[in-house]
Design a protein around this motif. Structure first.
Motif, PDB file in Angstrom:
ATOM      1  N   ARG A 196       0.908  -1.297  -0.050  1.00  0.00           N
ATOM      2  CA  ARG A 196      -0.020  -0.074  -0.022  1.00  0.00           C
ATOM      3  C   ARG A 196       0.747   1.385  -0.128  1.00  0.00           C
ATOM      4  N   LEU A 197       1.832   1.114   0.783  1.00  0.00           N
ATOM      5  CA  LEU A 197       2.880   2.374   0.755  1.00  0.00           C
ATOM      6  C   LEU A 197       3.552   2.665  -0.418  1.00  0.00           C
ATOM      7  N   LEU A 198       4.010   1.597  -0.988  1.00  0.00           N
ATOM      8  CA  LEU A 198       4.585   1.422  -2.302  1.00  0.00           C
ATOM      9  C   LEU A 198       3.647   2.065  -3.388  1.00  0.00           C
ATOM     10  N   ASP A 199       2.360   1.717  -3.290  1.00  0.00           N
ATOM     11  CA  ASP A 199       1.539   2.027  -4.383  1.00  0.00           C
ATOM     12  C   ASP A 199       1.307   3.642  -4.230  1.00  0.00           C
ATOM     13  N   THR A 200       1.550   4.106  -3.201  1.00  0.00           N
ATOM     14  CA  THR A 200       1.412   5.803  -3.061  1.00  0.00           C
ATOM     15  C   THR A 200       2.838   6.338  -3.680  1.00  0.00           C
ATOM     16  N   LEU A 201       3.729   5.861  -4.034  1.00  0.00           N
ATOM     17  CA  LEU A 201       4.547   6.593  -4.436  1.00  0.00           C
ATOM     18  C   LEU A 201       4.569   7.118  -6.063  1.00  0.00           C
ATOM     19  N   PRO A 202       5.183   7.865  -6.533  1.00  0.00           N
ATOM     20  CA  PRO A 202       5.186   8.089  -8.085  1.00  0.00           C
ATOM     21  C   PRO A 202       5.891   7.033  -8.703  1.00  0.00           C
ATOM     22  N   ALA A 203       5.612   6.871  -9.894  1.00  0.00           N
ATOM     23  CA  ALA A 203       6.068   5.492 -10.655  1.00  0.00           C
ATOM     24  C   ALA A 203       7.674   5.620 -10.702  1.00  0.00           C
ATOM     25  N   ALA A 204       8.262   6.834 -10.871  1.00  0.00           N
ATOM     26  CA  ALA A 204       9.607   6.843 -11.022  1.00  0.00           C
ATOM     27  C   ALA A 204      10.286   6.338  -9.700  1.00  0.00           C
ATOM     28  N   GLN A 205       9.815   6.784  -8.605  1.00  0.00           N
ATOM     29  CA  GLN A 205      10.191   6.580  -7.403  1.00  0.00           C
ATOM     30  C   GLN A 205       9.936   5.073  -6.870  1.00  0.00           C
ATOM     31  N   ARG A 206       9.035   4.430  -7.379  1.00  0.00           N
ATOM     32  CA  ARG A 206       8.409   3.246  -7.157  1.00  0.00           C
ATOM     33  C   ARG A 206       9.441   2.247  -7.787  1.00  0.00           C
ATOM     34  N   ALA A 207       9.643   2.513  -8.833  1.00  0.00           N
ATOM     35  CA  ALA A 207      10.533   1.695  -9.780  1.00  0.00           C
ATOM     36  C   ALA A 207      12.058   1.772  -9.369  1.00  0.00           C
ATOM     37  N   GLY A 208      12.404   2.904  -8.708  1.00  0.00           N
ATOM     38  CA  GLY A 208      13.687   2.887  -8.149  1.00  0.00           C
ATOM     39  C   GLY A 208      14.122   2.473  -7.014  1.00  0.00           C
ATOM     40  N   TYR A 209      12.870   2.131  -6.222  1.00  0.00           N
ATOM     41  CA  TYR A 209      12.847   1.505  -5.031  1.00  0.00           C
ATOM     42  C   TYR A 209      13.307  -0.150  -4.929  1.00  0.00           C
ATOM     43  N   ALA A 210      14.134  -0.436  -3.637  1.00  0.00           N
ATOM     44  CA  ALA A 210      14.574  -1.739  -3.487  1.00  0.00           C
ATOM     45  C   ALA A 210      14.611  -2.023  -1.989  1.00  0.00           C
ATOM     46  N   PRO A 211      14.056  -2.720  -1.353  1.00  0.00           N
ATOM     47  CA  PRO A 211      13.983  -2.976   0.046  1.00  0.00           C
ATOM     48  C   PRO A 211      15.685  -3.318   0.341  1.00  0.00           C
ATOM     49  N   GLY A 212      15.854  -2.802   1.589  1.00  0.00           N
ATOM     50  CA  GLY A 212      17.311  -2.833   2.044  1.00  0.00           C
ATOM     51  C   GLY A 212      18.174  -1.799   1.705  1.00  0.00           C
ATOM     52  N   MET A 213      17.411  -0.620   0.849  1.00  0.00           N
ATOM     53  CA  MET A 213      18.334   0.563   0.584  1.00  0.00           C
ATOM     54  C   MET A 213      18.977   1.091   1.719  1.00  0.00           C
ATOM     55  N   THR A 214      18.089   1.365   2.733  1.00  0.00           N
ATOM     56  CA  THR A 214      18.408   1.978   4.010  1.00  0.00           C
ATOM     57  C   THR A 214      19.688   1.196   4.741  1.00  0.00           C
ATOM     58  N   ASP A 215      19.489  -0.120   4.802  1.00  0.00           N
ATOM     59  CA  ASP A 215      20.573  -0.843   5.420  1.00  0.00           C
ATOM     60  C   ASP A 215      21.746  -0.792   4.561  1.00  0.00           C
TER      61      ASP A 215
END
Length: 348
Positions: A196-215
């Motif tokens: 649900r949180l991922l779906d709220t992001l703009p398409a470009a930001q959603r495409a660039g996100y991968a879990p673990g980025m913070t780590d």
């Protein structure tokens, strides 16, 4: 299959998350843990804040997955124990039935022979020798009947115990099922919240996100030791590395142990099973399934445990790389060993 489990080092067991499915407290904790998972966060805090919250949700999903895996393994063990008890009870029931049939045959034989007082029969008989022989036979039949009665009583007592044990195991299995369902809901809730949180992001930001980025960002701030180019620590470790490499590109599916899909600990379980080594099911248990090795001595085949709660595991393959099943929606892949905070290194 050869089981290869070394005793863990003192003090390390305290860091291991243990899965207990036979108590109401465990079920309650699982239910409360599922309820505590956050709903979709407000992404208004900015891209980095949103990524951090998504990372937390995926980490919660991974923790819940490992708990689910442990509960699933315990339920599997309980089902096997229940089946064995039921088989023994069935064998015990057949034994009781056989003894009852034998006692019926003995009783009928005595009736046909006539349970007459041997002394009186001797006085009235024209053939005292025949009467004496018949009396001895009746005595033997009586003694045999007594023995069979004693065996029947013992068999009935054993059967009652087996049935009581089976009933208790069935109750344990039902409780384990409750915990398993609660932990399944916890995984599903965490993943749904992340989606649900991922779906709220703009398409470009959603495409660039991968879990673990913070780590991964945090890991880049640490200086990793130079890792020597060493061969696998043993032949079985080399086989496990080869088996894991063959699964490159397989999808992450929580609760899966192969051969076509895996979660993080499921991949380790599968790879070492191919090498004839039986690892435990969860990443927390796998952390203590062998000798703990300093990071600067890591060799291919060693298990690298991540985060303080040991909720993720990967396999070192050399050249500073690990292979692992990363997260839902991703596939088995290589990543730098320092992709997230390292808890420990275990050599099965």
């Amino acid at each position: 299959m050869v089981s290869h489990r070394r005793t863990s080092q003192p003090g390390l067991a305290a860091r291991t998350t243990r899965v207990t499915v036979l108590s109401a407290a465990a079920a309650s904790a699982a239910l409360s843990g599922a309820a505590a998972l956050p709903a979709a966060a407000d992404p208004s805090g900015g891209p980095q804040d949103t990524a951090a919250r998504l990372d937390r949700l995926y980490q919660q999903a991974e923790v819940a997955t490992q708990r689910y895996d442990g509960a699933q393994e315990s339920a599997k063990r309980l089902r096997a124990e229940l089946t064995a008890l039921q088989d023994r009870a069935a064998t015990g029931q057949q034994r009781v039935n056989d003894l009852r049939d034998e006692l019926g045959v003995l009783a009928a034989s005595q009736y046909r022979e006539g349970a007459i007082d041997p002394t009186l029969a001797l006085l009235l008989s024209d053939d005292p020798a025949q009467v004496l022989e018949r009396a001895a036979t009746l005595d033997r039949l009586g003694g045999r009947q007594t023995d069979r009665l004693r065996l029947l009583q013992e068999a009935q007592r054993t059967l009652r115990q087996q049935r009581d044990q089976a009933a208790g195991k069935l109750t344990d299995l039902q409780r384990a099922g409750q915990v398993l369902r609660a932990r399944k809901r916890a995984v599903q809730r965490a993943l749904a919240s992340a989606q649900r949180l991922l779906d709220t992001l703009p398409a470009a930001q959603r495409a660039g996100y991968a879990p673990g980025m913070t780590d991964q960002r945090a890991s880049r701030d640490r200086v990793e030791p130079d890792l020597p180019a060493l061969p696998a620590s043993s032949g079985r470790a080399a086989v496990a590395v080869a088996a894991a490499r063959q699964m490159l590109g397989a999808p992450y599916v929580w609760g899966a142990t192969g051969p076509n899909a895996f979660d993080c600990s499921g991949l380790m379980l599968y790879a070492y099973r191919r090498a004839g080594v039986a690892l435990p099911r969860t990443s927390q248990e796998q952390m203590n399934a062998g000798a703990h090795i300093p990071l600067d001595q890591v060799r291919p085949g060693d298990l690298v445990i991540y985060r303080g709660d040991a909720s993720h595991v990967a396999m070192y393959v050399g050249a500073g790389q690990v292979i692992h099943a990363p997260y839902p929606g991703a596939r088995v892949r290589y990543d730098p060993i320092g992709m997230m905070p390292i808890n420990s290194v275990t050599r099965p």
